[in-house]
Scaffold this motif. Structure first.
Motif, PDB file in Angstrom:
ATOM      1  N   ASP A 235      -9.093   2.759   4.126  1.00  0.00           N
ATOM      2  CA  ASP A 235      -8.374   1.746   3.349  1.00  0.00           C
ATOM      3  C   ASP A 235      -7.803   0.661   4.274  1.00  0.00           C
ATOM      4  O   ASP A 235      -7.841  -0.530   3.956  1.00  0.00           O
ATOM      5  N   GLY A 236      -7.253   1.086   5.392  1.00  0.00           N
ATOM      6  CA  GLY A 236      -6.661   0.130   6.329  1.00  0.00           C
ATOM      7  C   GLY A 236      -7.685  -0.853   6.859  1.00  0.00           C
ATOM      8  O   GLY A 236      -7.389  -2.052   6.990  1.00  0.00           O
ATOM      9  N   LEU A 237      -8.882  -0.377   7.149  1.00  0.00           N
ATOM     10  CA  LEU A 237      -9.918  -1.293   7.613  1.00  0.00           C
ATOM     11  C   LEU A 237     -10.284  -2.277   6.508  1.00  0.00           C
ATOM     12  O   LEU A 237     -10.523  -3.456   6.765  1.00  0.00           O
ATOM     13  N   GLY A 238     -10.306  -1.809   5.268  1.00  0.00           N
ATOM     14  CA  GLY A 238     -10.569  -2.707   4.146  1.00  0.00           C
ATOM     15  C   GLY A 238      -9.517  -3.803   4.050  1.00  0.00           C
ATOM     16  O   GLY A 238      -9.841  -4.969   3.806  1.00  0.00           O
ATOM     17  N   LEU A 239      -8.239  -3.447   4.241  1.00  0.00           N
ATOM     18  CA  LEU A 239      -7.183  -4.459   4.235  1.00  0.00           C
ATOM     19  C   LEU A 239      -7.366  -5.458   5.369  1.00  0.00           C
ATOM     20  O   LEU A 239      -7.234  -6.670   5.175  1.00  0.00           O
ATOM     21  N   ALA A 240      -7.673  -4.950   6.560  1.00  0.00           N
ATOM     22  CA  ALA A 240      -7.829  -5.841   7.710  1.00  0.00           C
ATOM     23  C   ALA A 240      -9.006  -6.787   7.526  1.00  0.00           C
ATOM     24  O   ALA A 240      -8.984  -7.918   8.018  1.00  0.00           O
ATOM     25  N   GLU A 241     -10.050  -6.344   6.820  1.00  0.00           N
ATOM     26  CA  GLU A 241     -11.210  -7.198   6.582  1.00  0.00           C
ATOM     27  C   GLU A 241     -10.863  -8.397   5.700  1.00  0.00           C
ATOM     28  O   GLU A 241     -11.560  -9.410   5.726  1.00  0.00           O
TER      29      GLU A 241
ATOM     30  N   GLY B 118     -15.363  -3.280  -8.990  1.00  0.00           N
ATOM     31  CA  GLY B 118     -16.291  -2.249  -9.441  1.00  0.00           C
ATOM     32  C   GLY B 118     -15.665  -0.868  -9.429  1.00  0.00           C
ATOM     33  O   GLY B 118     -15.891  -0.057 -10.339  1.00  0.00           O
ATOM     34  N   GLY B 119     -14.872  -0.570  -8.387  1.00  0.00           N
ATOM     35  CA  GLY B 119     -14.187   0.727  -8.347  1.00  0.00           C
ATOM     36  C   GLY B 119     -13.239   0.902  -9.515  1.00  0.00           C
ATOM     37  O   GLY B 119     -13.173   1.983 -10.115  1.00  0.00           O
ATOM     38  N   TRP B 120     -12.523  -0.164  -9.856  1.00  0.00           N
ATOM     39  CA  TRP B 120     -11.588  -0.082 -10.996  1.00  0.00           C
ATOM     40  C   TRP B 120     -12.337   0.102 -12.315  1.00  0.00           C
ATOM     41  O   TRP B 120     -11.958   0.928 -13.159  1.00  0.00           O
ATOM     42  N   LEU B 121     -13.445  -0.629 -12.513  1.00  0.00           N
ATOM     43  CA  LEU B 121     -14.216  -0.500 -13.746  1.00  0.00           C
ATOM     44  C   LEU B 121     -14.843   0.891 -13.875  1.00  0.00           C
ATOM     45  O   LEU B 121     -14.861   1.471 -14.974  1.00  0.00           O
ATOM     46  N   LEU B 122     -15.341   1.437 -12.761  1.00  0.00           N
ATOM     47  CA  LEU B 122     -15.918   2.777 -12.833  1.00  0.00           C
ATOM     48  C   LEU B 122     -14.865   3.822 -13.149  1.00  0.00           C
ATOM     49  O   LEU B 122     -15.137   4.829 -13.802  1.00  0.00           O
ATOM     50  N   SER B 123     -13.625   3.597 -12.712  1.00  0.00           N
ATOM     51  CA  SER B 123     -12.555   4.554 -13.021  1.00  0.00           C
ATOM     52  C   SER B 123     -12.247   4.539 -14.512  1.00  0.00           C
ATOM     53  O   SER B 123     -11.900   5.559 -15.098  1.00  0.00           O
TER      54      SER B 123
ATOM     55  N   TYR C  53       0.833  -1.209   0.000  1.00  0.00           N
ATOM     56  CA  TYR C  53       0.000   0.000   0.000  1.00  0.00           C
ATOM     57  C   TYR C  53       0.869   1.261   0.000  1.00  0.00           C
ATOM     58  O   TYR C  53       0.631   2.197  -0.757  1.00  0.00           O
ATOM     59  N   ALA C  54       1.864   1.295   0.871  1.00  0.00           N
ATOM     60  CA  ALA C  54       2.703   2.491   0.975  1.00  0.00           C
ATOM     61  C   ALA C  54       3.481   2.745  -0.308  1.00  0.00           C
ATOM     62  O   ALA C  54       3.737   3.901  -0.667  1.00  0.00           O
ATOM     63  N   SER C  55       3.835   1.688  -1.027  1.00  0.00           N
ATOM     64  CA  SER C  55       4.621   1.870  -2.248  1.00  0.00           C
ATOM     65  C   SER C  55       3.752   2.116  -3.469  1.00  0.00           C
ATOM     66  O   SER C  55       4.225   2.672  -4.466  1.00  0.00           O
ATOM     67  N   ALA C  56       2.466   1.725  -3.420  1.00  0.00           N
ATOM     68  CA  ALA C  56       1.601   1.843  -4.606  1.00  0.00           C
ATOM     69  C   ALA C  56       0.476   2.837  -4.435  1.00  0.00           C
ATOM     70  O   ALA C  56      -0.358   2.977  -5.326  1.00  0.00           O
TER      71      ALA C  56
ATOM     72  N   TRP D 238      -4.817   3.247 -10.529  1.00  0.00           N
ATOM     73  CA  TRP D 238      -5.634   2.033 -10.454  1.00  0.00           C
ATOM     74  C   TRP D 238      -5.783   1.561  -9.011  1.00  0.00           C
ATOM     75  O   TRP D 238      -6.827   1.034  -8.607  1.00  0.00           O
ATOM     76  N   PHE D 239      -4.722   1.775  -8.223  1.00  0.00           N
ATOM     77  CA  PHE D 239      -4.750   1.366  -6.821  1.00  0.00           C
ATOM     78  C   PHE D 239      -5.797   2.189  -6.061  1.00  0.00           C
ATOM     79  O   PHE D 239      -6.577   1.660  -5.274  1.00  0.00           O
ATOM     80  N   ALA D 240      -5.808   3.502  -6.320  1.00  0.00           N
ATOM     81  CA  ALA D 240      -6.795   4.370  -5.675  1.00  0.00           C
ATOM     82  C   ALA D 240      -8.207   3.991  -6.083  1.00  0.00           C
ATOM     83  O   ALA D 240      -9.138   4.018  -5.263  1.00  0.00           O
ATOM     84  N   ALA D 241      -8.405   3.603  -7.346  1.00  0.00           N
ATOM     85  CA  ALA D 241      -9.738   3.222  -7.819  1.00  0.00           C
ATOM     86  C   ALA D 241     -10.222   1.952  -7.134  1.00  0.00           C
ATOM     87  O   ALA D 241     -11.394   1.846  -6.739  1.00  0.00           O
ATOM     88  N   VAL D 242      -9.342   0.969  -7.003  1.00  0.00           N
ATOM     89  CA  VAL D 242      -9.713  -0.272  -6.318  1.00  0.00           C
ATOM     90  C   VAL D 242     -10.110   0.018  -4.881  1.00  0.00           C
ATOM     91  O   VAL D 242     -11.113  -0.506  -4.368  1.00  0.00           O
ATOM     92  N   PHE D 243      -9.352   0.874  -4.219  1.00  0.00           N
ATOM     93  CA  PHE D 243      -9.644   1.156  -2.821  1.00  0.00           C
ATOM     94  C   PHE D 243     -10.860   2.047  -2.631  1.00  0.00           C
ATOM     95  O   PHE D 243     -11.433   2.072  -1.547  1.00  0.00           O
ATOM     96  N   LEU D 244     -11.279   2.757  -3.655  1.00  0.00           N
ATOM     97  CA  LEU D 244     -12.561   3.451  -3.574  1.00  0.00           C
ATOM     98  C   LEU D 244     -13.679   2.422  -3.391  1.00  0.00           C
ATOM     99  O   LEU D 244     -14.572   2.593  -2.539  1.00  0.00           O
ATOM    100  N   GLY D 245     -13.627   1.339  -4.171  1.00  0.00           N
ATOM    101  CA  GLY D 245     -14.614   0.277  -4.013  1.00  0.00           C
ATOM    102  C   GLY D 245     -14.527  -0.411  -2.669  1.00  0.00           C
ATOM    103  O   GLY D 245     -15.552  -0.717  -2.044  1.00  0.00           O
ATOM    104  N   ILE D 246     -13.307  -0.667  -2.195  1.00  0.00           N
ATOM    105  CA  ILE D 246     -13.135  -1.337  -0.906  1.00  0.00           C
ATOM    106  C   ILE D 246     -13.690  -0.476   0.221  1.00  0.00           C
ATOM    107  O   ILE D 246     -14.378  -0.978   1.122  1.00  0.00           O
TER     108      ILE D 246
END
Length: 436
Positions: free
Chosen positions: A276-282, A429-434, A105-108, A113-121
């Motif tokens: 985002d961190g809560l999404g990773l922990a889930e 879905g976040g990536w596709l919407l982006s 996460y810290a490096s990307a 695309w990473f931000a778009a995926v995490f919008l969905g998460i």
């Protein structure tokens, strides 16, 4: 007829504990169900009565109840070494996974695309938190008085920005008083007679407290001696040590307070990164409170001196994990011999009953906080006397986040999808919407 099988060999217990640690997805409910299936139903190492008795005991303690239950089961089967093995194996697999994801996460984080995926998460996490609110409310609000306390806790946190520890301590004290004079208001029945007990195990408890406290404090003493009280590692360790003492009600209950401090006071990360961190922990095995490791990693990664950012982040994550979970071993080892006496401690049960009700208000506050952070790009702080509000600018509403949150809520609440599948679909879905 004996409900349990003979005590397993230590090596066999370790293998099963490692299996549980690697498969413990789904939050505390899923983890508790997994341990019940593996240890009570299939192997019969623990009886149903012992399991439920221990689970009630773990609900009295601060920290993740599923991990504390794992520690207790290990302690019951093989003493201190069994508790250490079972507790560590419950945490280590998830800790390694969340550390790897934090490094990624810290490096990307700057990639589109990473931000778009995490919008969905993040949108899916909003639905997950709402589901947690519904589940906890269904269990905790059995009387009108407890419902009123939950509502007042929400208003104190959301409108007046009251400190989370103050709300928890205040409700605990009020619950003890009400349990003494009006126990029916809390749904507490008539106290059962106290059965004869063996002598009080004071020596065992004091010895466990001394060793546990020394182990808890050891890395903090090293940080203070080598880096001083102004280094970020000292501030990380001190903050999460305090948090470990007030984490009644699970990770969801404490997240709003953690976000308030880590985002607003310490400026270790942004509100969006907290989500985002809560999404990773889930998505990882182990306790959901492992999200603290993500916060510790980013905090140290961004103030690394005298280390490299990667090494500082790993040290921050490791220290955070240690001070978050070391207290769990202390509580269980010190108090497990007292479990039958604690079951009859009416004032303690009353305090914890009202804390559980207040936790509903705390999670409702977390739900509102997440909704504002995920759905609106701009929040305007407003103060009206003692009221402190973050009012959303309606024109900043994120339509993509709204659609993804609604879809995630439908999948979880109506279609009964599990968390991992919902997070995966929402990220896609976040990536596709982006792209659109």
């Amino acid at each position: 007829m004996n409900e349990t099988s003979p005590t397993p060999q230590f090596n066999e217990m370790v293998r099963v504990a490692a299996r549980i640690g690697c498969l413990s997805f789904g939050g505390p409910a899923g983890q508790i169900a997994l341990m019940h299936r593996e240890l009570v139903e299939q192997r019969k190492w623990i009886s149903q009565h012992q399991y439920l008795h221990a689970l009630n005991f773990c609900h009295l303690l601060p920290g993740p109840e599923a991990q504390q239950l794992a520690i207790w089961i290990g302690w019951k089967l093989h003493g201190i070494r069994g508790g250490l093995a079972a507790g560590l194996l419950f945490v280590i697999p998830g800790a390694l996974v969340i550390l790897a994801l934090s490094i990624l996460y810290a490096s990307a984080a700057g990639l589109a695309w990473f931000a778009a995926v995490f919008l969905g998460i993040k949108a899916a996490v909003l639905a997950i938190v709402v589901q947690a609110l519904a589940r906890v409310a269904g269990r905790a609000l059995g009387t009108p008085f407890r419902k009123a306390v939950a509502a007042l806790a929400f208003l104190a946190l959301f409108l007046f920005n009251a400190p989370f520890p103050l709300v928890v301590i205040g409700c605990g004290g009020l619950g003890a008083v009400v349990a003494r004079y009006r126990p029916a208001s809390l749904g507490l029945g008539t106290a059962a007679p106290l059965l004869p007990h063996s002598p009080r195990p004071w020596a065992h408890s004091l010895w466990s407290i001394a060793i546990g406290a020394a182990a808890w404090a050891a890395p903090m003493i090293a940080v203070l001696a080598l880096l001083g009280p102004h280094h970020v590692l000292w501030r990380i360790g001190l903050f999460f040590s305090k948090l470990a003492v007030v984490t009644f009600g699970g990770a969801y209950a404490v997240l709003a307070y953690m976000a308030q401090q880590a985002v607003g006071a310490q400026h270790w990360l942004s509100a969006a990164e907290m989500a985002d961190g809560l999404g990773l922990a889930e998505t990882t095995p182990g306790p959901l409170i492992m999200v603290t490791q993500f916060v510790g990693y980013l905090a140290a990664f961004r103030a690394p001196a005298p280390f490299t950012p990667l090494l500082a982040g790993i040290l921050g994550a490791g220290l955070t994990t240690w001070v978050t979970f070391a207290p769990c071993f202390l509580w269980v080892f010190a108090l497990a011999p007292w479990i039958e006496r604690l079951e009859h401690a009416r004032l303690l049960k009353g305090g914890l009953a009202l804390i559980t009700s207040a936790i509903v208000g705390v999670i409702a506050n977390l739900s509102a906080w997440f909704a504002l952070q995920v759905l609106f790009a701009v929040l305007r702080p407003v103060r009206i006397g003692p009221l402190a509000l973050n009012v959303p600018v309606l024109s900043s509403f994120d339509v993509r986040a709204g659609l993804l949150a609604a879809a995630s809520a439908w999948l979880i609440l109506s279609r009964k999808w599990n968390v991992a599948a919902t997070l995966g679909v929402a990220g896609l879905g976040g990536w596709l919407l982006s792209l659109a």
